[in-house]
Design a protein around this motif. Structure first.
Motif, PDB file in Angstrom:
ATOM      1  N   ILE A  86       0.972  -1.105   0.092  1.00 33.47           N
ATOM      2  CA  ILE A  86      -0.057  -0.041   0.127  1.00 33.47           C
ATOM      3  C   ILE A  86       0.809   1.226  -0.036  1.00 33.47           C
ATOM      4  N   ALA A  87       0.964   2.177  -0.849  1.00 35.17           N
ATOM      5  CA  ALA A  87       1.689   3.158  -1.268  1.00 35.17           C
ATOM      6  C   ALA A  87       1.697   4.244  -0.101  1.00 35.17           C
ATOM      7  N   THR A  88       0.719   4.314   0.554  1.00 39.89           N
ATOM      8  CA  THR A  88       0.598   5.533   1.487  1.00 39.89           C
ATOM      9  C   THR A  88       0.890   5.047   2.990  1.00 39.89           C
ATOM     10  N   PHE A  89       1.182   3.692   3.259  1.00 41.45           N
ATOM     11  CA  PHE A  89       1.603   2.972   4.364  1.00 41.45           C
ATOM     12  C   PHE A  89       2.754   3.416   4.761  1.00 41.45           C
ATOM     13  N   GLN A  90       2.876   4.139   6.138  1.00 39.29           N
ATOM     14  CA  GLN A  90       3.989   4.442   6.492  1.00 39.29           C
ATOM     15  C   GLN A  90       4.881   4.012   7.807  1.00 39.29           C
ATOM     16  N   GLU A  91       3.831   3.475   8.592  1.00 43.17           N
ATOM     17  CA  GLU A  91       4.366   2.935  10.065  1.00 43.17           C
ATOM     18  C   GLU A  91       3.215   1.884  10.359  1.00 43.17           C
ATOM     19  N   TYR A  92       3.982   0.820  11.437  1.00 40.49           N
ATOM     20  CA  TYR A  92       3.402  -0.548  11.697  1.00 40.49           C
ATOM     21  C   TYR A  92       3.666  -0.658  13.104  1.00 40.49           C
ATOM     22  N   LEU A  93       3.031  -0.675  13.834  1.00 40.54           N
ATOM     23  CA  LEU A  93       3.189  -0.990  15.349  1.00 40.54           C
ATOM     24  C   LEU A  93       2.634  -2.454  15.642  1.00 40.54           C
ATOM     25  N   LEU A  94       3.462  -3.341  16.312  1.00 42.10           N
ATOM     26  CA  LEU A  94       3.077  -4.652  16.836  1.00 42.10           C
ATOM     27  C   LEU A  94       3.008  -4.535  18.228  1.00 42.10           C
ATOM     28  N   ILE A  95       2.001  -4.609  19.092  1.00 45.92           N
ATOM     29  CA  ILE A  95       1.731  -4.699  20.258  1.00 45.92           C
ATOM     30  C   ILE A  95       1.722  -6.126  21.299  1.00 45.92           C
ATOM     31  N   GLU A 103       6.990  -3.357  18.683  1.00 44.61           N
ATOM     32  CA  GLU A 103       7.668  -3.369  17.555  1.00 44.61           C
ATOM     33  C   GLU A 103       7.225  -2.170  16.907  1.00 44.61           C
ATOM     34  N   HIS A 104       7.998  -1.400  16.183  1.00 43.71           N
ATOM     35  CA  HIS A 104       7.650  -0.123  15.478  1.00 43.71           C
ATOM     36  C   HIS A 104       8.502  -0.223  14.069  1.00 43.71           C
ATOM     37  N   PHE A 105       7.921  -0.305  12.935  1.00 45.71           N
ATOM     38  CA  PHE A 105       8.206  -0.147  11.780  1.00 45.71           C
ATOM     39  C   PHE A 105       8.007   0.927  10.864  1.00 45.71           C
ATOM     40  N   GLN A 106       9.237   1.789  10.447  1.00 50.77           N
ATOM     41  CA  GLN A 106       8.657   2.957   9.757  1.00 50.77           C
ATOM     42  C   GLN A 106       9.643   2.872   8.395  1.00 50.77           C
ATOM     43  N   LYS A 107       8.715   3.413   7.428  1.00 52.84           N
ATOM     44  CA  LYS A 107       8.857   3.366   6.069  1.00 52.84           C
ATOM     45  C   LYS A 107      10.186   4.596   5.992  1.00 52.84           C
ATOM     46  N   GLU A 108      11.221   4.145   5.232  1.00 52.55           N
ATOM     47  CA  GLU A 108      12.499   5.182   5.004  1.00 52.55           C
ATOM     48  C   GLU A 108      12.523   5.752   3.660  1.00 52.55           C
ATOM     49  N   GLY A 109      11.995   6.980   3.272  1.00 51.91           N
ATOM     50  CA  GLY A 109      12.152   7.209   2.036  1.00 51.91           C
ATOM     51  C   GLY A 109      11.692   6.792   0.938  1.00 51.91           C
ATOM     52  N   ALA A 110      12.410   6.907  -0.130  1.00 57.72           N
ATOM     53  CA  ALA A 110      12.051   6.063  -1.524  1.00 57.72           C
ATOM     54  C   ALA A 110      12.713   4.983  -1.363  1.00 57.72           C
ATOM     55  N   PRO A 111      12.264   4.012  -2.262  1.00 54.30           N
ATOM     56  CA  PRO A 111      13.035   2.866  -2.475  1.00 54.30           C
ATOM     57  C   PRO A 111      14.483   3.029  -2.970  1.00 54.30           C
ATOM     58  N   GLN A 112      15.478   2.165  -2.799  1.00 53.07           N
ATOM     59  CA  GLN A 112      16.878   2.401  -3.326  1.00 53.07           C
ATOM     60  C   GLN A 112      16.741   1.835  -4.754  1.00 53.07           C
ATOM     61  N   SER A 113      17.542   2.629  -5.527  1.00 55.81           N
ATOM     62  CA  SER A 113      17.556   2.170  -6.917  1.00 55.81           C
ATOM     63  C   SER A 113      18.045   0.697  -7.285  1.00 55.81           C
ATOM     64  N   GLY A 114      17.235   0.071  -7.730  1.00 57.64           N
ATOM     65  CA  GLY A 114      17.479  -1.328  -8.245  1.00 57.64           C
ATOM     66  C   GLY A 114      16.435  -2.201  -7.445  1.00 57.64           C
ATOM     67  N   TYR A 115      15.849  -1.701  -6.330  1.00 54.77           N
ATOM     68  CA  TYR A 115      15.049  -2.431  -5.639  1.00 54.77           C
ATOM     69  C   TYR A 115      13.714  -2.134  -5.593  1.00 54.77           C
ATOM     70  N   MET A 116      12.869  -2.764  -5.599  1.00 57.20           N
ATOM     71  CA  MET A 116      11.478  -2.729  -5.724  1.00 57.20           C
ATOM     72  C   MET A 116      10.450  -2.253  -4.637  1.00 57.20           C
ATOM     73  N   ASP A 118      10.494  -0.575  -0.551  1.00 64.39           N
ATOM     74  CA  ASP A 118      10.966   0.311   0.288  1.00 64.39           C
ATOM     75  C   ASP A 118      11.618  -0.183   1.548  1.00 64.39           C
ATOM     76  N   ARG A 119      12.478   0.599   2.157  1.00 60.62           N
ATOM     77  CA  ARG A 119      13.379   0.176   3.132  1.00 60.62           C
ATOM     78  C   ARG A 119      12.490   0.460   4.559  1.00 60.62           C
ATOM     79  N   TRP A 120      12.715  -0.233   5.526  1.00 57.99           N
ATOM     80  CA  TRP A 120      11.677  -0.158   6.685  1.00 57.99           C
ATOM     81  C   TRP A 120      12.849  -0.137   7.884  1.00 57.99           C
ATOM     82  N   LEU A 121      12.651   0.869   8.726  1.00 58.41           N
ATOM     83  CA  LEU A 121      13.398   0.841   9.778  1.00 58.41           C
ATOM     84  C   LEU A 121      12.809   0.126  11.163  1.00 58.41           C
ATOM     85  N   PHE A 122      13.547  -0.533  12.056  1.00 53.71           N
ATOM     86  CA  PHE A 122      12.846  -1.299  12.927  1.00 53.71           C
ATOM     87  C   PHE A 122      13.304  -0.487  14.340  1.00 53.71           C
TER      88      PHE A 122
END
Length: 154
Positions: A86-95, A103-116, A118-122
Protein backbone atom coordinates in the motif's frame (compact mmCIF):
# COMPACT_ATOMS: atom_id res chain seq x y z
CA UNK A 1 -4.12 -1.90 24.92
CA UNK A 2 -6.02 -1.04 21.75
CA UNK A 3 -8.34 1.26 23.67
CA UNK A 4 -5.41 3.05 25.35
CA UNK A 5 -3.57 3.48 22.05
CA UNK A 6 -6.78 4.66 20.40
CA UNK A 7 -7.19 7.39 23.04
CA UNK A 8 -3.55 8.46 22.63
CA UNK A 9 -3.91 8.63 18.84
CA UNK A 10 -7.18 10.60 19.03
CA UNK A 11 -5.58 13.03 21.45
CA UNK A 12 -2.37 13.42 19.46
CA UNK A 13 -4.17 13.84 16.13
CA UNK A 14 -7.14 15.96 17.27
CA UNK A 15 -6.11 19.03 15.24
CA UNK A 16 -4.89 17.13 12.18
CA UNK A 17 -6.71 15.78 9.14
CA UNK A 18 -6.63 12.11 10.12
CA UNK A 19 -9.31 9.61 11.09
CA UNK A 20 -8.60 6.79 13.55
CA UNK A 21 -10.39 3.44 13.21
CA UNK A 22 -10.41 0.48 15.55
CA UNK A 23 -11.02 -3.22 14.82
CA UNK A 24 -14.22 -3.13 12.78
CA UNK A 25 -13.06 -1.06 9.78
CA UNK A 26 -12.31 -3.09 6.67
CA UNK A 27 -9.08 -2.43 4.72
CA UNK A 28 -8.68 -3.49 1.08
CA UNK A 29 -5.19 -4.33 -0.20
CA UNK A 30 -5.52 -4.06 -4.00
CA UNK A 31 -2.20 -5.62 -4.99
CA UNK A 32 -2.96 -8.73 -2.91
CA UNK A 33 -6.69 -8.67 -3.64
CA UNK A 34 -7.43 -9.21 0.01
CA UNK A 35 -9.35 -7.53 2.82
CA UNK A 36 -8.31 -7.39 6.45
CA UNK A 37 -9.46 -5.78 9.69
CA UNK A 38 -6.43 -4.24 11.46
CA UNK A 39 -6.73 -3.59 15.17
CA UNK A 40 -6.15 0.16 14.62
CA UNK A 41 -5.66 2.23 11.45
CA UNK A 42 -5.01 5.90 10.88
CA UNK A 43 -6.25 7.30 7.56
CA UNK A 44 -5.75 10.75 6.03
CA UNK A 45 -8.88 12.79 5.43
CA UNK A 46 -10.74 12.91 3.18
CA UNK A 47 -11.09 9.13 3.33
CA UNK A 48 -10.43 7.04 0.24
CA UNK A 49 -12.67 4.00 -0.29
CA UNK A 50 -12.31 0.89 -2.43
CA UNK A 51 -13.97 1.55 -5.79
CA UNK A 52 -17.70 0.87 -5.63
CA UNK A 53 -17.75 0.52 -1.82
CA UNK A 54 -18.49 2.80 1.11
CA UNK A 55 -17.38 0.38 3.83
CA UNK A 56 -13.80 -0.45 2.81
CA UNK A 57 -10.84 1.93 3.03
CA UNK A 58 -7.63 1.68 1.01
CA UNK A 59 -5.09 4.27 2.19
CA UNK A 60 -3.78 3.82 5.75
CA UNK A 61 -0.70 5.66 6.95
CA UNK A 62 -0.44 3.79 10.27
CA UNK A 63 -1.56 0.26 11.09
CA UNK A 64 -1.39 -1.36 14.51
CA UNK A 65 -1.84 -5.02 15.39
CA UNK A 66 -2.05 -6.50 18.90
CA UNK A 67 -0.07 -9.73 18.87
CA UNK A 68 -1.37 -13.05 20.10
CA UNK A 69 0.40 -16.40 20.11
CA UNK A 70 -1.83 -17.55 17.25
CA UNK A 71 -1.32 -14.49 15.01
CA UNK A 72 2.13 -13.06 15.84
CA UNK A 73 3.99 -14.79 13.02
CA UNK A 74 1.29 -13.92 10.45
CA UNK A 75 1.18 -10.27 11.61
CA UNK A 76 4.99 -9.93 11.38
CA UNK A 77 5.42 -11.70 8.06
CA UNK A 78 2.58 -12.22 5.57
CA UNK A 79 0.34 -9.43 6.80
CA UNK A 80 3.20 -6.92 7.00
CA UNK A 81 4.32 -7.91 3.49
CA UNK A 82 0.78 -7.30 2.21
CA UNK A 83 0.54 -3.94 4.00
CA UNK A 84 3.83 -2.86 2.44
CA UNK A 85 2.21 -2.98 -1.00
CA UNK A 86 0.00 0.00 0.00
CA UNK A 87 1.70 3.19 -1.21
CA UNK A 88 0.36 5.39 1.62
CA UNK A 89 1.41 2.99 4.41
CA UNK A 90 4.17 4.59 6.54
CA UNK A 91 4.29 3.07 10.03
CA UNK A 92 3.43 -0.28 11.62
CA UNK A 93 3.12 -1.05 15.34
CA UNK A 94 3.01 -4.57 16.78
CA UNK A 95 1.94 -4.61 20.42
CA UNK A 96 2.73 -7.52 22.73
CA UNK A 97 0.07 -8.85 25.10
CA UNK A 98 2.64 -10.82 27.08
CA UNK A 99 4.96 -8.02 28.19
CA UNK A 100 5.42 -4.28 27.89
CA UNK A 101 6.95 -4.37 24.39
CA UNK A 102 6.10 -2.69 21.07
CA UNK A 103 7.74 -3.24 17.68
CA UNK A 104 7.75 -0.20 15.39
CA UNK A 105 8.45 -0.31 11.67
CA UNK A 106 8.81 2.97 9.79
CA UNK A 107 9.15 3.45 6.04
CA UNK A 108 12.39 5.14 5.12
CA UNK A 109 12.23 7.46 2.12
CA UNK A 110 12.08 6.28 -1.48
CA UNK A 111 13.04 2.77 -2.59
CA UNK A 112 16.73 2.28 -3.26
CA UNK A 113 17.69 2.20 -6.95
CA UNK A 114 17.40 -1.31 -8.31
CA UNK A 115 15.03 -2.41 -5.54
CA UNK A 116 11.26 -2.60 -5.86
CA UNK A 117 10.45 -2.40 -2.14
CA UNK A 118 10.87 0.43 0.33
CA UNK A 119 13.31 0.17 3.21
CA UNK A 120 11.81 -0.14 6.68
CA UNK A 121 13.51 0.91 9.89
CA UNK A 122 12.83 -1.21 12.98
CA UNK A 123 12.79 -0.11 16.59
CA UNK A 124 11.70 -2.01 19.68
CA UNK A 125 10.26 -0.13 22.64
CA UNK A 126 10.03 -1.35 26.23
CA UNK A 127 8.65 0.04 29.48
CA UNK A 128 9.38 3.71 30.21
CA UNK A 129 10.04 4.97 26.70
CA UNK A 130 8.28 7.07 24.10
CA UNK A 131 7.15 5.89 20.65
CA UNK A 132 7.97 8.49 18.02
CA UNK A 133 5.41 8.28 15.20
CA UNK A 134 7.39 10.51 12.89
CA UNK A 135 5.06 10.49 9.90
CA UNK A 136 2.15 11.66 12.06
CA UNK A 137 4.34 14.00 14.10
CA UNK A 138 3.22 12.67 17.49
CA UNK A 139 4.70 10.79 20.43
CA UNK A 140 3.03 8.20 22.63
CA UNK A 141 4.30 6.95 25.98
CA UNK A 142 4.54 3.17 26.31
CA UNK A 143 3.15 3.58 29.83
CA UNK A 144 -0.01 5.10 28.33
CA UNK A 145 -0.50 2.14 25.98
CA UNK A 146 -0.21 -0.35 28.85
CA UNK A 147 -2.03 1.75 31.47
CA UNK A 148 -4.21 -0.55 33.65
CA UNK A 149 -3.42 -3.58 31.48
CA UNK A 150 -2.83 -6.91 33.21
CA UNK A 151 -0.24 -8.70 31.08
CA UNK A 152 -0.50 -12.44 30.38
CA UNK A 153 2.92 -13.26 31.86
CA UNK A 154 2.36 -11.44 35.17
Amino acid sequence: MSRNLLVALYTGLKNQLYAVFVTDQRLWIPERRMATYPDIMVMPEPLTYQEGRKDTLINPVLITEVLSAATASYDREEKFAAYQTIATFQEYLLISQEKCYIEHFQKEGAPQSGYMRDRWLFRAYESDTIIHLNFLGIQIAIADVYHKIILENN
